[in-house]
Design a protein around this motif. Structure first.
Motif, PDB file in Angstrom:
ATOM      1  N   LEU A  60       0.853  -1.184   0.000  1.00 19.50           N
ATOM      2  CA  LEU A  60       0.000   0.000   0.000  1.00 19.50           C
ATOM      3  C   LEU A  60       0.889   1.234   0.000  1.00 19.50           C
ATOM      4  N   VAL A  61       0.563   2.213  -0.849  1.00 18.25           N
ATOM      5  CA  VAL A  61       1.313   3.467  -0.907  1.00 18.25           C
ATOM      6  C   VAL A  61       0.398   4.578  -0.390  1.00 18.25           C
ATOM      7  N   PRO A  62       0.439   4.861   0.909  1.00 16.37           N
ATOM      8  CA  PRO A  62      -0.461   5.871   1.471  1.00 16.37           C
ATOM      9  C   PRO A  62       0.036   7.301   1.326  1.00 16.37           C
ATOM     10  N   PHE A  63       1.329   7.479   0.982  1.00 18.51           N
ATOM     11  CA  PHE A  63       1.885   8.833   0.998  1.00 18.51           C
ATOM     12  C   PHE A  63       3.014   8.922  -0.021  1.00 18.51           C
ATOM     13  N   VAL A  64       3.035  10.022  -0.770  1.00 22.64           N
ATOM     14  CA  VAL A  64       4.102  10.296  -1.739  1.00 22.64           C
ATOM     15  C   VAL A  64       4.537  11.747  -1.554  1.00 22.64           C
ATOM     16  N   ALA A  65       5.833  11.988  -1.598  1.00 27.61           N
ATOM     17  CA  ALA A  65       6.340  13.355  -1.417  1.00 27.61           C
ATOM     18  C   ALA A  65       7.463  13.622  -2.405  1.00 27.61           C
ATOM     19  N   ARG A  66       7.607  14.897  -2.764  1.00 22.83           N
ATOM     20  CA  ARG A  66       8.699  15.311  -3.661  1.00 22.83           C
ATOM     21  C   ARG A  66       9.660  16.201  -2.885  1.00 22.83           C
ATOM     22  N   TYR A  67      10.944  15.948  -3.091  1.00 21.57           N
ATOM     23  CA  TYR A  67      11.990  16.726  -2.439  1.00 21.57           C
ATOM     24  C   TYR A  67      12.945  17.266  -3.501  1.00 21.57           C
ATOM     25  N   VAL A  68      13.668  18.317  -3.144  1.00 13.89           N
ATOM     26  CA  VAL A  68      14.661  18.907  -4.046  1.00 13.89           C
ATOM     27  C   VAL A  68      15.988  18.983  -3.304  1.00 13.89           C
ATOM     28  N   SER A  69      17.039  18.465  -3.929  1.00 13.18           N
ATOM     29  CA  SER A  69      18.372  18.498  -3.341  1.00 13.18           C
ATOM     30  C   SER A  69      19.253  19.461  -4.132  1.00 13.18           C
ATOM     31  N   VAL A  70      20.016  20.278  -3.424  1.00 12.00           N
ATOM     32  CA  VAL A  70      20.975  21.198  -4.043  1.00 12.00           C
ATOM     33  C   VAL A  70      22.353  20.884  -3.458  1.00 12.00           C
ATOM     34  N   ASP A  99       4.002  -2.735   3.711  1.00  9.63           N
ATOM     35  CA  ASP A  99       4.019  -4.102   3.193  1.00  9.63           C
ATOM     36  C   ASP A  99       2.908  -4.878   3.899  1.00  9.63           C
ATOM     37  N   LEU A 100       1.729  -4.917   3.266  1.00 10.30           N
ATOM     38  CA  LEU A 100       0.567  -5.549   3.893  1.00 10.30           C
ATOM     39  C   LEU A 100       0.729  -7.051   4.020  1.00 10.30           C
ATOM     40  N   ALA A 101       1.629  -7.650   3.245  1.00 16.94           N
ATOM     41  CA  ALA A 101       1.868  -9.083   3.357  1.00 16.94           C
ATOM     42  C   ALA A 101       2.457  -9.450   4.710  1.00 16.94           C
ATOM     43  N   LYS A 102       3.011  -8.467   5.420  1.00 15.93           N
ATOM     44  CA  LYS A 102       3.586  -8.718   6.738  1.00 15.93           C
ATOM     45  C   LYS A 102       2.521  -8.773   7.834  1.00 15.93           C
ATOM     46  N   LEU A 103       1.292  -8.364   7.519  1.00 15.05           N
ATOM     47  CA  LEU A 103       0.218  -8.438   8.515  1.00 15.05           C
ATOM     48  C   LEU A 103      -0.124  -9.898   8.799  1.00 15.05           C
ATOM     49  N   THR A 116     -13.807  -2.998  19.887  1.00 12.99           N
ATOM     50  CA  THR A 116     -12.686  -2.347  19.204  1.00 12.99           C
ATOM     51  C   THR A 116     -11.810  -3.389  18.528  1.00 12.99           C
ATOM     52  N   LEU A 117     -11.469  -3.127  17.268  1.00 13.19           N
ATOM     53  CA  LEU A 117     -10.540  -3.969  16.530  1.00 13.19           C
ATOM     54  C   LEU A 117      -9.174  -3.286  16.547  1.00 13.19           C
ATOM     55  N   ALA A 118      -8.205  -3.907  17.197  1.00 11.79           N
ATOM     56  CA  ALA A 118      -6.856  -3.346  17.290  1.00 11.79           C
ATOM     57  C   ALA A 118      -5.968  -3.996  16.236  1.00 11.79           C
ATOM     58  N   VAL A 119      -5.285  -3.145  15.454  1.00 11.73           N
ATOM     59  CA  VAL A 119      -4.429  -3.631  14.366  1.00 11.73           C
ATOM     60  C   VAL A 119      -3.009  -3.113  14.588  1.00 11.73           C
ATOM     61  N   THR A 120      -2.048  -4.021  14.630  1.00 11.20           N
ATOM     62  CA  THR A 120      -0.640  -3.633  14.722  1.00 11.20           C
ATOM     63  C   THR A 120      -0.044  -3.645  13.317  1.00 11.20           C
ATOM     64  N   LEU A 121       0.412  -2.486  12.876  1.00 13.79           N
ATOM     65  CA  LEU A 121       0.873  -2.318  11.499  1.00 13.79           C
ATOM     66  C   LEU A 121       2.362  -2.596  11.352  1.00 13.79           C
ATOM     67  N   PRO A 122       2.790  -3.028  10.178  1.00 13.71           N
ATOM     68  CA  PRO A 122       4.230  -3.063   9.894  1.00 13.71           C
ATOM     69  C   PRO A 122       4.748  -1.637   9.741  1.00 13.71           C
ATOM     70  N   GLU A 123       6.023  -1.453   9.924  1.00  9.92           N
ATOM     71  CA  GLU A 123       6.587  -0.106   9.845  1.00  9.92           C
ATOM     72  C   GLU A 123       6.573   0.409   8.402  1.00  9.92           C
ATOM     73  N   ILE A 124       6.424   1.717   8.271  1.00  6.24           N
ATOM     74  CA  ILE A 124       6.478   2.364   6.959  1.00  6.24           C
ATOM     75  C   ILE A 124       7.861   2.160   6.334  1.00  6.24           C
ATOM     76  N   GLU A 125       7.883   1.873   5.031  1.00  3.94           N
ATOM     77  CA  GLU A 125       9.132   1.718   4.293  1.00  3.94           C
ATOM     78  C   GLU A 125       9.244   2.813   3.229  1.00  3.94           C
ATOM     79  N   ILE A 126      10.451   3.304   3.027  1.00  5.74           N
ATOM     80  CA  ILE A 126      10.705   4.343   2.025  1.00  5.74           C
ATOM     81  C   ILE A 126      11.188   3.691   0.742  1.00  5.74           C
ATOM     82  N   ALA A 127      10.523   4.005  -0.362  1.00  2.00           N
ATOM     83  CA  ALA A 127      10.907   3.489  -1.681  1.00  2.00           C
ATOM     84  C   ALA A 127      11.351   4.651  -2.556  1.00  2.00           C
TER      85      ALA A 127
END
Length: 239
Positions: A60-70, A99-103, A116-127
């Motif tokens: 799952l890709v919940p967030f995308v960001a653009r950066y500029v390097s100088v 990585d939802l396959a890790k759930l 209440t349904l409690a869900v422990t998520l895998p950590e966010i990964e940077i691609a």
């Protein structure tokens, strides 16, 4: 009674309203029955079905960001008598993925007491980053060293490696990581909440948390300089 009187007109309208209400009731009831048949008749079964569906999505890709390097590199020879300098402005996009396959089933727990349904998520990964070479800009000083050696090429290679590393560093800072985690948490909570609601468990709550971070975002991300602003600043340095 005269059917042309106001009372005569209201009677068929009232009958029609009753029919519509009955039809809506049947539709809503039918939808709930369909939801229960698809997802199950208890929250644990619904959560298990939703989990399998999410695992099948893989990433799952919940967030995308653009950066500029100088970045700038300088090379000197003969004690500084001859030199060359190059500056690179490089934008790049970074994806924050789950990585939802890790759930695993043990990561999804139903608390009947609090509903209440409690869900422990895998950590966010940077691609990435996926650099935008078409939008890259390079500037340099022409000199003796550039004319007689491959200094410019060496400086360009160094700048590109440093720029990619800098983009990754920017992507991993606290604020964008916190925003990515929050976006991922909300997306997963929706993915479990919708089938629960469809199965008739509208009062169920879904709370997703990361092993290392669980608080919601409270500080907004500052607006970064636009790419044009970075280009203007670099051009002014060349004057």
């Amino acid at each position: 009674m005269d059917e042309n009187s106001p009372t005569g007109l209201n009677k068929p309208l009232a009958i029609g309203a009753v029919i519509v209400a009955l039809l809506l009731g049947l539709v809503v009831g039918g939808a709930l029955d369909i939801g229960k048949s698809l997802f199950g008749s208890n929250p644990e079964t619904v959560a298990s079905s939703a989990l399998q569906s999410m695992r099948a999505q893989n990433r799952l890709v919940p967030f995308v960001a653009r950066y500029v390097s100088v970045v700038s590199s300088r090379q000197e020879r003969l004690g500084g008598l001859v030199s060359a300098e190059r500056t690179l402005i490089l934008p790049g996009d970074v994806r924050y993925e789950l990585d939802l396959a890790k759930l695993e089933p043990e990561d999804v727990k139903w608390d009947a007491a609090t509903r209440t349904l409690a869900v422990t998520l895998p950590e966010i990964e940077i691609a990435g980053p996926e650099v935008d070479l078409a939008a890259a800009r390079e500037y340099g000083e022409s000199g003796v060293l550039s004319a007689v050696t491959d200094a410019d090429s060496a400086l360009d290679r160094n700048n590109r490696a440093r720029a990619v590393a800098d983009l990754r560093k920017q992507a991993g800072t606290a604020v964008p990581m916190r925003l990515a985690r929050e976006a991922g948490r909300q997306a997963v909570e929706r993915s479990f909440s919708l089938p629960l609601q469809a199965a008739g468990f509208g009062d169920a709550k879904v709370v997703a948390r990361y092993p290392t971070e669980g608080s919601p975002v409270t500080v907004p991300l500052d607006h970064s300089r636009s790419y044009n602003e970075v280009l203007d600043e670099a051009a002014q340095k060349q004057r």
